[in-house]
Design a protein around this motif. Structure first.
Motif, PDB file in Angstrom:
ATOM      1  N   ARG A  84       0.912  -1.254   0.100  1.00 57.00           N
ATOM      2  CA  ARG A  84      -0.155   0.169  -0.067  1.00 57.00           C
ATOM      3  C   ARG A  84       0.945   1.264   0.045  1.00 57.00           C
ATOM      4  O   ARG A  84       1.562   1.514   0.944  1.00 57.00           O
ATOM      5  CB  ARG A  84      -0.945   0.158   1.230  1.00 57.00           C
ATOM      6  N   ASN A 103       0.974   5.006   0.395  1.00 57.01           N
ATOM      7  CA  ASN A 103       0.101   5.997   0.920  1.00 57.01           C
ATOM      8  C   ASN A 103       0.442   7.315   0.677  1.00 57.01           C
ATOM      9  O   ASN A 103       1.717   7.765   0.549  1.00 57.01           O
ATOM     10  CB  ASN A 103       0.198   5.964   2.615  1.00 57.01           C
ATOM     11  N   TYR A 158      -0.260  11.376   1.653  1.00 58.20           N
ATOM     12  CA  TYR A 158      -0.955  12.345   2.696  1.00 58.20           C
ATOM     13  C   TYR A 158      -0.659  13.680   2.313  1.00 58.20           C
ATOM     14  O   TYR A 158       0.550  14.197   2.251  1.00 58.20           O
ATOM     15  CB  TYR A 158      -0.167  12.249   3.903  1.00 58.20           C
ATOM     16  N   LEU A 166      -3.804   8.665   8.825  1.00 57.22           N
ATOM     17  CA  LEU A 166      -4.126   7.425   9.204  1.00 57.22           C
ATOM     18  C   LEU A 166      -4.614   7.133  10.757  1.00 57.22           C
ATOM     19  O   LEU A 166      -3.677   7.534  11.675  1.00 57.22           O
ATOM     20  CB  LEU A 166      -3.085   6.397   8.884  1.00 57.22           C
ATOM     21  N   HIS A 171      -4.311   2.219  14.530  1.00 57.59           N
ATOM     22  CA  HIS A 171      -4.552   1.036  14.134  1.00 57.59           C
ATOM     23  C   HIS A 171      -3.199   0.055  14.281  1.00 57.59           C
ATOM     24  O   HIS A 171      -2.325   0.571  14.314  1.00 57.59           O
ATOM     25  CB  HIS A 171      -4.900   0.977  12.537  1.00 57.59           C
ATOM     26  N   ASP A 193      -1.293  -3.295  12.401  1.00 61.20           N
ATOM     27  CA  ASP A 193      -1.468  -3.953  10.987  1.00 61.20           C
ATOM     28  C   ASP A 193      -1.893  -5.239  11.121  1.00 61.20           C
ATOM     29  O   ASP A 193      -1.477  -6.207  11.766  1.00 61.20           O
ATOM     30  CB  ASP A 193      -0.344  -3.964  10.538  1.00 61.20           C
ATOM     31  N   LEU A 247       7.986  -0.793   6.255  1.00 56.66           N
ATOM     32  CA  LEU A 247       7.511   0.481   5.587  1.00 56.66           C
ATOM     33  C   LEU A 247       8.897   1.310   5.263  1.00 56.66           C
ATOM     34  O   LEU A 247       9.902   1.373   5.870  1.00 56.66           O
ATOM     35  CB  LEU A 247       7.011   1.450   6.881  1.00 56.66           C
ATOM     36  N   LEU A 273       4.582   9.464  11.095  1.00 57.45           N
ATOM     37  CA  LEU A 273       4.139   8.066  11.919  1.00 57.45           C
ATOM     38  C   LEU A 273       4.630   8.364  13.232  1.00 57.45           C
ATOM     39  O   LEU A 273       5.771   8.529  13.828  1.00 57.45           O
ATOM     40  CB  LEU A 273       5.094   6.944  11.015  1.00 57.45           C
ATOM     41  N   HIS A 325      -0.454   2.343  15.884  1.00 49.75           N
ATOM     42  CA  HIS A 325       0.246   3.415  15.419  1.00 49.75           C
ATOM     43  C   HIS A 325      -0.644   4.272  14.456  1.00 49.75           C
ATOM     44  O   HIS A 325      -1.740   3.766  14.145  1.00 49.75           O
ATOM     45  CB  HIS A 325       1.474   2.975  14.479  1.00 49.75           C
ATOM     46  N   VAL A 377      -0.894   8.117  11.836  1.00 46.42           N
ATOM     47  CA  VAL A 377      -0.051   9.229  11.179  1.00 46.42           C
ATOM     48  C   VAL A 377      -0.665  10.442  11.136  1.00 46.42           C
ATOM     49  O   VAL A 377      -2.013  10.682  11.164  1.00 46.42           O
ATOM     50  CB  VAL A 377      -0.086   8.513   9.656  1.00 46.42           C
ATOM     51  N   ARG A 400       3.431  14.003   1.882  1.00 47.32           N
ATOM     52  CA  ARG A 400       4.126  12.662   2.194  1.00 47.32           C
ATOM     53  C   ARG A 400       3.781  11.375   1.633  1.00 47.32           C
ATOM     54  O   ARG A 400       2.483  11.111   1.468  1.00 47.32           O
ATOM     55  CB  ARG A 400       4.044  12.736   3.730  1.00 47.32           C
ATOM     56  N   SER A 430       4.526   7.307   1.711  1.00 44.42           N
ATOM     57  CA  SER A 430       5.153   6.033   2.241  1.00 44.42           C
ATOM     58  C   SER A 430       4.818   4.837   1.525  1.00 44.42           C
ATOM     59  O   SER A 430       3.508   4.701   0.995  1.00 44.42           O
ATOM     60  CB  SER A 430       4.822   5.885   3.768  1.00 44.42           C
ATOM     61  N   ALA A 435       4.203   0.932   2.137  1.00 40.58           N
ATOM     62  CA  ALA A 435       3.932  -0.176   3.314  1.00 40.58           C
ATOM     63  C   ALA A 435       4.007  -1.582   2.651  1.00 40.58           C
ATOM     64  O   ALA A 435       2.789  -1.898   1.885  1.00 40.58           O
ATOM     65  CB  ALA A 435       2.601   0.067   4.267  1.00 40.58           C
ATOM     66  N   PHE A 491       3.199  -5.367   2.955  1.00 43.51           N
ATOM     67  CA  PHE A 491       2.820  -6.441   4.171  1.00 43.51           C
ATOM     68  C   PHE A 491       3.106  -7.655   3.788  1.00 43.51           C
ATOM     69  O   PHE A 491       2.511  -8.132   2.693  1.00 43.51           O
ATOM     70  CB  PHE A 491       1.056  -6.173   4.333  1.00 43.51           C
TER      71      PHE A 491
HETATM   72  C1  OGA Z   1       0.121   1.509   7.279  1.00 43.81           C
HETATM   73  C2  OGA Z   1       0.803   2.493   7.876  1.00 43.81           C
HETATM   74  C3  OGA Z   1       2.322   4.377   8.173  1.00 43.81           C
HETATM   75  C4  OGA Z   1       2.897   5.390   7.598  1.00 43.81           C
HETATM   76  O1  OGA Z   1       0.070   1.903   5.937  1.00 43.81           O
HETATM   77  O2  OGA Z   1      -0.434   0.427   7.655  1.00 43.81           O
HETATM   78  O3  OGA Z   1       0.704   2.210   9.191  1.00 43.81           O
HETATM   79  O4  OGA Z   1       3.904   5.935   7.893  1.00 43.81           O
HETATM   80  N1  OGA Z   1       1.638   3.415   7.437  1.00 43.81           N
HETATM   81  O5  OGA Z   1       2.322   5.773   6.229  1.00 43.81           O
END
Ligand code: OGA
Ligand code: NI
Length: 364
Positions: free
Chosen positions: A214, A216, A218, A230, A233, A235, A242, A251, A290, A292, A300, A302, A304, A306
């Motif tokens: 994923r 992300n 932002y 975010l 949550h 994971d 990450l 984060l 965690h 965000v 930003r 990122s 991730a 998984f």
């Molecule tokens: C996630 C997550 C953190 C980030 O995608 O599950 O926690 O810094 N991302 O984007």
């Protein structure tokens, strides 16, 4: 399941809101007062600590003492934090940078070209702007791109961005490298739990593990104090690797009731334990909450990655870690069942994994 076929409301791209220059954010992104970034009493931000940084150079290397020392560091990071950064992890720094730059270019491209990849809640694959399908839910300040990497039968490269032209190739190469890192980390964790070194890998399905990415995005936010990139949550999967943006923080990890802002080390990955490792280790290792936060200055990106159990395998505490003094804390469940539950509800702190405890009513 009908509710997973389409989104409950028209999808709004957060990036479009941000780029339109709005001064106030729409009500759907405003968190209740107690959930806002800095205001919850008892969950202040602690700026004086950071998650451990572990050098993996000597992991599985020739020098036995240095290898053992590295294993010990991983063990205490898993026990005490559930979150750590790794350096000398074996993945090319150049590949990391090129992959992140390609995704930045994707998000910088015109809305119409990104909309070609608009996703639905049935698989989440593609370009998305919400997690969860609850109508009227408060949303996070984030757009993302989600794709399946493993097993190869679920990999659908035609659904990955065609632009920039390097993107598909980079994702394939990046995913393969990060997969190797995950294999090493699972081996280290198995040894630290005094299980056979391939225990966790086999529990994840051996060569048939699952993995997804994923990315992300932002966007800048005019009122970052009212929302989150975010929500809190843990994971749901096995382990997460990450790649954060190189110069923007965001984060935060929950430790002893306080939020800690991760200050990422150049070229490091941030690794965290997911819910399935919590189940397999019978809660010796815990997945950690965690979230965000966003800011008004810089967007930003990122990535991730998984690394997950094969979707139809039953995941349950390792027999070796269950005994009269430590009963099995979780009933067996497949990762697929667990994931459907998460996808219906969106990010909810650690409620989901806690609700799996054998002595509680099952969420299904
Ligand atoms: C996630 C997550 C953190 C980030 O995608 O599950 O926690 O810094 N991302 O984007
Ligand atoms: Ni996460």
């Amino acid at each position: 399941m009908n509710s997973l076929l389409s989104w409950p409301e028209p999808v709004v791209r957060v990036q479009s809101l941000s780029e339109n220059g709005i001064r106030t954010i729409p009500g759907q992104y405003i968190k209740p007062i107690t959930d806002r970034p800095e205001l919850k009493p008892g969950s202040e931000i602690d700026e004086h600590v950071d998650i451990p940084v572990i050098d993996l150079r000597n992991l599985f290397g020739k020098d036995r003492a240095l290898h053992d020392e590295t294993l010990r560091r991983i063990a205490s990071a898993c026990e005490d934090w559930g979150f750590f950064q790794v350096v000398n992890h074996g993945v090319s720094h150049e590949l990391m940078k090129r992959t992140r730059d390609a995704w930045r270019e994707f998000f910088d491209s015109p809305l119409e070209s990104k909309q070609l990849y608009a996703n639905s809640p049935s698989t989440y694959e593609g370009y998305g702007s919400r997690l969860g399908v609850e109508k009227g839910a408060i949303l996070d300040w984030c757009d993302y791109f989600f794709l399946n990497f493993l097993p190869v039968v679920l990999r659908n490269e035609s659904k990955w961005p065609a632009q920039p032209t390097s993107c598909r190739e980079l994702v394939a190469e990046y995913g393969a490298e990060v997969t190797k890192l995950c294999e090493r980390l699972l081996k280290a964790m198995s040894m630290n739990l005094e299980l056979q070194e391939n225990y966790l890998q086999n529990a994840f399905g051996g060569d048939d593990v699952g993995a997804c990415l994923r990315v992300n995005f932002y966007p800048k936010c005019p009122q970052p104090e009212l929302t989150l990139g975010l929500s809190p949550h843990s994971d749901p999967g096995g382990i997460t690797v990450l790649l954060p943006d190189h110069d923007v923080t965001g984060l935060q990890v929950r430790n002893n009731g306080k939020w800690i802002t991760v200050k990422s080390v150049p070229n490091a990955f941030i690794v965290n334990v997911g819910d399935q490792i919590q189940v397999l280790s019978n809660a010796i290792y815990k997945s950690v909450e965690h979230r965000v936060i966003v800011n008004s200055e810089k967007d930003r990106v990122s990535l991730a990655f998984f690394y997950n159990p094969k979707s139809d395998l039953l995941i349950q505490p390792a027999e070796e870690l269950v005994g009269a003094d430590r009963p099995a804390l979780y009933s067996p469940m497949t990762f697929e069942e667990y994931r459907i539950y998460i996808r219906m509800n969106g990010p909810r702190g650690k409620i989901q994994i806690e609700s799996l405890k054998s002595n509680r009513k099952s969420p299904f």
